[in-house]
Design an enzyme around this catalytic site. Structure first.
Site, PDB file in Angstrom:
ATOM      1  N   ASN A 153      42.524  34.417  32.124  1.00 28.76           N
ATOM      2  CA  ASN A 153      42.625  35.700  32.816  1.00 28.76           C
ATOM      3  C   ASN A 153      42.887  36.863  31.858  1.00 28.76           C
ATOM      4  O   ASN A 153      43.098  37.995  32.300  1.00 28.76           O
ATOM      5  CB  ASN A 153      43.736  35.644  33.875  1.00 28.76           C
ATOM      6  CG  ASN A 153      43.410  34.636  34.960  1.00 28.76           C
ATOM      7  OD1 ASN A 153      42.267  34.538  35.398  1.00 28.76           O
ATOM      8  ND2 ASN A 153      44.407  33.869  35.376  1.00 28.76           N
TER       9      ASN A 153
ATOM     10  N   ARG B 285      45.272  27.343  31.841  1.00 27.26           N
ATOM     11  CA  ARG B 285      44.054  27.962  32.381  1.00 27.26           C
ATOM     12  C   ARG B 285      44.245  29.445  32.657  1.00 27.26           C
ATOM     13  O   ARG B 285      43.297  30.220  32.680  1.00 27.26           O
ATOM     14  CB  ARG B 285      43.595  27.230  33.651  1.00 27.26           C
ATOM     15  CG  ARG B 285      42.266  27.752  34.163  1.00 27.26           C
ATOM     16  CD  ARG B 285      41.611  26.851  35.180  1.00 27.26           C
ATOM     17  NE  ARG B 285      40.316  27.402  35.579  1.00 27.26           N
ATOM     18  CZ  ARG B 285      39.407  26.771  36.272  1.00 27.26           C
ATOM     19  NH1 ARG B 285      39.632  25.531  36.660  1.00 27.26           N
ATOM     20  NH2 ARG B 285      38.262  27.327  36.578  1.00 27.26           N
TER      21      ARG B 285
ATOM     22  N   LYS C 203      36.167  26.888  39.895  1.00 28.71           N
ATOM     23  CA  LYS C 203      36.816  27.911  40.719  1.00 28.71           C
ATOM     24  C   LYS C 203      35.759  28.580  41.581  1.00 28.71           C
ATOM     25  O   LYS C 203      34.834  29.202  41.063  1.00 28.71           O
ATOM     26  CB  LYS C 203      37.530  28.952  39.841  1.00 28.71           C
ATOM     27  CG  LYS C 203      38.936  28.526  39.452  1.00 28.71           C
ATOM     28  CD  LYS C 203      39.545  29.423  38.403  1.00 28.71           C
ATOM     29  CE  LYS C 203      40.112  30.708  38.948  1.00 28.71           C
ATOM     30  NZ  LYS C 203      40.990  31.376  37.936  1.00 28.71           N
TER      31      LYS C 203
ATOM     32  N   GLU D  46      44.949  25.504  37.272  1.00 33.87           N
ATOM     33  CA  GLU D  46      45.556  26.749  36.802  1.00 33.87           C
ATOM     34  C   GLU D  46      47.068  26.785  37.002  1.00 33.87           C
ATOM     35  O   GLU D  46      47.613  27.739  37.549  1.00 33.87           O
ATOM     36  CB  GLU D  46      44.892  27.947  37.494  1.00 33.87           C
ATOM     37  CG  GLU D  46      45.163  29.245  36.743  1.00 33.87           C
ATOM     38  CD  GLU D  46      44.218  30.390  37.145  1.00 33.87           C
ATOM     39  OE1 GLU D  46      43.062  30.123  37.495  1.00 33.87           O
ATOM     40  OE2 GLU D  46      44.661  31.537  37.071  1.00 33.87           O
TER      41      GLU D  46
ATOM     42  N   HIS E 199      40.170  43.508  36.936  1.00 29.17           N
ATOM     43  CA  HIS E 199      39.999  43.435  38.394  1.00 29.17           C
ATOM     44  C   HIS E 199      40.385  44.745  39.073  1.00 29.17           C
ATOM     45  O   HIS E 199      39.722  45.192  40.001  1.00 29.17           O
ATOM     46  CB  HIS E 199      40.865  42.306  38.978  1.00 29.17           C
ATOM     47  CG  HIS E 199      40.199  40.963  38.914  1.00 29.17           C
ATOM     48  ND1 HIS E 199      40.872  39.792  39.195  1.00 29.17           N
ATOM     49  CD2 HIS E 199      38.935  40.602  38.625  1.00 29.17           C
ATOM     50  CE1 HIS E 199      40.032  38.782  39.066  1.00 29.17           C
ATOM     51  NE2 HIS E 199      38.864  39.238  38.715  1.00 29.17           N
TER      52      HIS E 199
ATOM     53  N   ARG F 162      33.873  19.378  55.138  1.00 25.46           N
ATOM     54  CA  ARG F 162      34.984  19.061  54.224  1.00 25.46           C
ATOM     55  C   ARG F 162      34.542  18.775  52.790  1.00 25.46           C
ATOM     56  O   ARG F 162      35.267  18.126  52.037  1.00 25.46           O
ATOM     57  CB  ARG F 162      35.807  17.890  54.760  1.00 25.46           C
ATOM     58  CG  ARG F 162      36.463  18.187  56.090  1.00 25.46           C
ATOM     59  CD  ARG F 162      37.649  17.294  56.340  1.00 25.46           C
ATOM     60  NE  ARG F 162      38.244  17.653  57.620  1.00 25.46           N
ATOM     61  CZ  ARG F 162      37.850  17.148  58.801  1.00 25.46           C
ATOM     62  NH1 ARG F 162      36.876  16.259  58.839  1.00 25.46           N
ATOM     63  NH2 ARG F 162      38.445  17.528  59.896  1.00 25.46           N
TER      64      ARG F 162
ATOM     65  N   HIS G 148      31.543  43.526  36.172  1.00 25.04           N
ATOM     66  CA  HIS G 148      32.767  42.758  35.964  1.00 25.04           C
ATOM     67  C   HIS G 148      33.142  42.725  34.478  1.00 25.04           C
ATOM     68  O   HIS G 148      34.278  43.021  34.093  1.00 25.04           O
ATOM     69  CB  HIS G 148      32.579  41.334  36.495  1.00 25.04           C
ATOM     70  CG  HIS G 148      33.744  40.438  36.231  1.00 25.04           C
ATOM     71  ND1 HIS G 148      34.954  40.571  36.896  1.00 25.04           N
ATOM     72  CD2 HIS G 148      33.919  39.399  35.365  1.00 25.04           C
ATOM     73  CE1 HIS G 148      35.800  39.669  36.451  1.00 25.04           C
ATOM     74  NE2 HIS G 148      35.211  38.943  35.534  1.00 25.04           N
TER      75      HIS G 148
ATOM     76  N   GLU H  14      33.053  38.379  28.492  1.00 22.17           N
ATOM     77  CA  GLU H  14      33.746  37.105  28.733  1.00 22.17           C
ATOM     78  C   GLU H  14      33.664  36.202  27.506  1.00 22.17           C
ATOM     79  O   GLU H  14      34.580  35.418  27.239  1.00 22.17           O
ATOM     80  CB  GLU H  14      33.184  36.384  29.970  1.00 22.17           C
ATOM     81  CG  GLU H  14      33.430  37.095  31.300  1.00 22.17           C
ATOM     82  CD  GLU H  14      34.859  36.982  31.855  1.00 22.17           C
ATOM     83  OE1 GLU H  14      35.735  36.405  31.171  1.00 22.17           O
ATOM     84  OE2 GLU H  14      35.096  37.491  32.967  1.00 22.17           O
TER      85      GLU H  14
ATOM     86  N   LYS I  31      35.899  27.201  27.230  1.00 20.78           N
ATOM     87  CA  LYS I  31      36.267  27.174  28.638  1.00 20.78           C
ATOM     88  C   LYS I  31      36.487  25.733  29.121  1.00 20.78           C
ATOM     89  O   LYS I  31      37.478  25.440  29.804  1.00 20.78           O
ATOM     90  CB  LYS I  31      35.149  27.837  29.459  1.00 20.78           C
ATOM     91  CG  LYS I  31      35.270  27.649  30.955  1.00 20.78           C
ATOM     92  CD  LYS I  31      35.739  28.883  31.667  1.00 20.78           C
ATOM     93  CE  LYS I  31      36.117  28.595  33.101  1.00 20.78           C
ATOM     94  NZ  LYS I  31      35.816  29.684  34.021  1.00 20.78           N
TER      95      LYS I  31
ATOM     96  N   HIS J  52      41.914  40.439  32.600  1.00 24.06           N
ATOM     97  CA  HIS J  52      41.516  40.523  34.002  1.00 24.06           C
ATOM     98  C   HIS J  52      42.513  41.266  34.902  1.00 24.06           C
ATOM     99  O   HIS J  52      42.155  41.648  36.011  1.00 24.06           O
ATOM    100  CB  HIS J  52      41.239  39.121  34.559  1.00 24.06           C
ATOM    101  CG  HIS J  52      39.907  38.571  34.113  1.00 24.06           C
ATOM    102  ND1 HIS J  52      39.633  38.299  32.793  1.00 24.06           N
ATOM    103  CD2 HIS J  52      38.774  38.294  34.805  1.00 24.06           C
ATOM    104  CE1 HIS J  52      38.381  37.847  32.687  1.00 24.06           C
ATOM    105  NE2 HIS J  52      37.845  37.826  33.898  1.00 24.06           N
TER     106      HIS J  52
END
Lengths: 357, 357
Positions: A238, A234, A138, A230, A245, A117, A258, A180, A220, A241
């Protein structure tokens, strides 16, 4: 130079950036852990695992090596790392160290977030690209139906960034990371954007690189402090992206990095923004810089329909409309919902435009 | 009656207990969700899924059914539920409802905690045992090497507890649930313990049951509010579970229920406590009550060595010493580290004692 401090909802953590800091990892592991598992991939482990293991020099320190590449962010390796952690006797007072690029950070971080956990983990990014993913917590693995679909918000206890490890990166990887940085500049800082556009990636100095990383990470960090989960701002991160993606999925991971996919995605976001808001954005300077630095930009053989379908299955979809991050101006991001038809028409005109340049 | 409110680090949530509240589920889903996935097992779904689906009556409401039993808390079903969630188009504004006992709550809750990095979920417990697991946000699946080794701390948005669904439970399941109530009483409330020991499980009224559940849940809620992440007092809730988990693993899930195993574990904890603290605890009244209510207590054919090994691999081990929850008195739990030798000797004397009674 000073560390950058990031406040998360559960704790604050420091980002240390500097040359050769990997030899001092032990100094940054301030808590007493019962055991430590370093997770890395074959390439990075060959180069740096010894430095880290020697710095930690504890008896309960173990190394797990996973294959290189995006395909390691999968459920089988996730489970295998749990098995290795159990077999090494890691308990709730143990630590995981992610030594590598974004794939390793995402995979090892997600294992840490779910092992018994949740146990502590530290990011040791070894790519420029990972300046982005290593900050903000993330973590995720991919599902066969989509990228990063299984994961958590789970901030690290520290980020230790040795700029010397970035010297061994290929040109492709430098390009990938800089996309980025460009994204962060577009979202938040016009002066930073200008400074990046003056940079020649083929003759990058360590000093320049460190300064760019520091600025990008600060942007960031500011955003994730405001909106860790998010729910709002936030999402601006993206930018580029949605198409990025989709291109990675369509072309197959490994064909395009990427960041290279995000670079094209950034141009697409700017293209849509200019049309939608009847505004002038730095499309041309950016295109010129991408070309100068050999970003792959050829979309002539791409299957538009397939790209559209992938974009529609992206997890940022809200109520079946696609959410895209757009720019009203440099430093002024906004979220826009688009229906399929508009998206298709923007994609068509973008591919035509890019192919004619 | 009033809801019980639990404050977690991220949000507060209400526990509603009452007869037939399952028909009103829609009233407790206060937020607008883009889609809802109800997760249940075959047995529970046959009985109650229609009631829930009819109450929700939305177009984007789906049902996923997993096999009955502990073996569903595994990585394959975890992944399969992610696949189904994706295929049904669940996004970040979607909800998962766990309709069933502890297995369903743990599995569906863990899927919710990791689906697109976490979406909302609601617990609809349908067993007495699940009064414990549905509150407090501990969700997990099992690893083949140990129970609950992969999971999160991830509180639900609400718990809706229809006491009518408890009418269909078998005697075994009633016993199983009451063992956790006994545990809560031993940890925190001597008067509650006395009241439980006066209860005949074979002639239980709905009113009695509801009162017991309410008291047990309040004890649990108070503890998890103080220590959500199990850094301190929450560990007390593991009273009886060191041996309990080991018995489940050794005998095989299905042979003995979780609560039946915990019942033996509670006797063991009391046995150790009495010897270690030279104190008098309600070992005999409890033993008598367990016997009267047909708890299986026969350990004569058990493999001690194997039990010991399983206990040593339990995840509550800190620095290789076994941590056990003991009692200085009823309502006065404490954590004690035990080495292998002591544990073995206590286990030996316990099995001898239990077998002679």
């Amino acid at each position: 130079m000073d560390d950058i401090i990031v406040k998360s909802s559960s704790h604050s953590y420091a980002i240390t950036i500097g040359e050769n800091v990997r030899f001092l990892v032990d100094n940054y592991v301030t808590k007493k852990y019962s055991s430590i598992l370093v997770v890395s991939d074959k390439t990075v482990a060959d180069l740096y695992a010894n430095d880290i293991m020697n710095s930690l020099k504890g008896e309960n320190t173990f190394l797990s090596i996973v294959p290189v590449g995006e395909q390691s962010k999968d459920i089988r390796l996730f489970y295998q790392l749990h098995t290795e952690a159990i077999n090494h006797g890691l308990d709730r007072q143990s630590l995981i160290i992610a030594l590598g690029g974004g794939v390793i950070g995402d995979l090892a971080g997600f294992v840490a977030s779910t092992y018994m956990r949740g146990i502590d983990y530290i990011q040791l990014p070894t790519t420029i690209l990972a300046h982005d993913s290593s900050v903000g917590g993330k973590v995720a693995i991919n599902h066969e139906l989509g990228k990063n679909l299984i994961g958590s918000f789970y901030p690290p206890k520290a980020v230790i960034y040795d700029t010397q490890t970035l010297q061994t990166l290929s040109e492709k990887e430098v390009r990938s990371g800089y996309a980025e940085l460009i994204k962060e500049a577009l979202i938040a800082d016009g002066a930073f954007l200008n400074s990046l556009l003056e940079t020649d990636l083929f003759s990058l100095s360590t000093k320049e690189l460190e300064e760019h990383l520091r600025t990008g990470i600060k942007i960031k960090a500011t955003i994730v402090e405001e909106d860790e989960k998010e729910a709002g701002n936030r999402k601006y991160l993206n930018l580029g992206h949605t198409l990025g993606h989709a291109l990675e999925t369509e072309l197959g991971y490994g064909t395009i990095t990427h960041g290279e996919a995000v670079a094209i995605g950034l141009l697409f976001s700017i293209h849509v923004s200019e049309l939608m808001y009847a505004t002038k954005l730095p499309y041309n300077p950016l295109l010129k810089w991408f070309k100068k630095n050999h970003y792959p930009l050829d979309l002539r053989n791409i299957d538009e329909k397939s790209l559209l379908n992938i974009m529609k299955s992206d997890k940022k979809i809200m109520n079946k409309m696609i959410q895209m991050v757009l720019l009203k101006d440099t430093g002024q991001p906004t979220i826009q919902e688009l229906d399929d038809e508009d998206l298709h028409s923007y994609l068509k005109s973008f591919i035509t435009k890019l192919s004619s340049e």
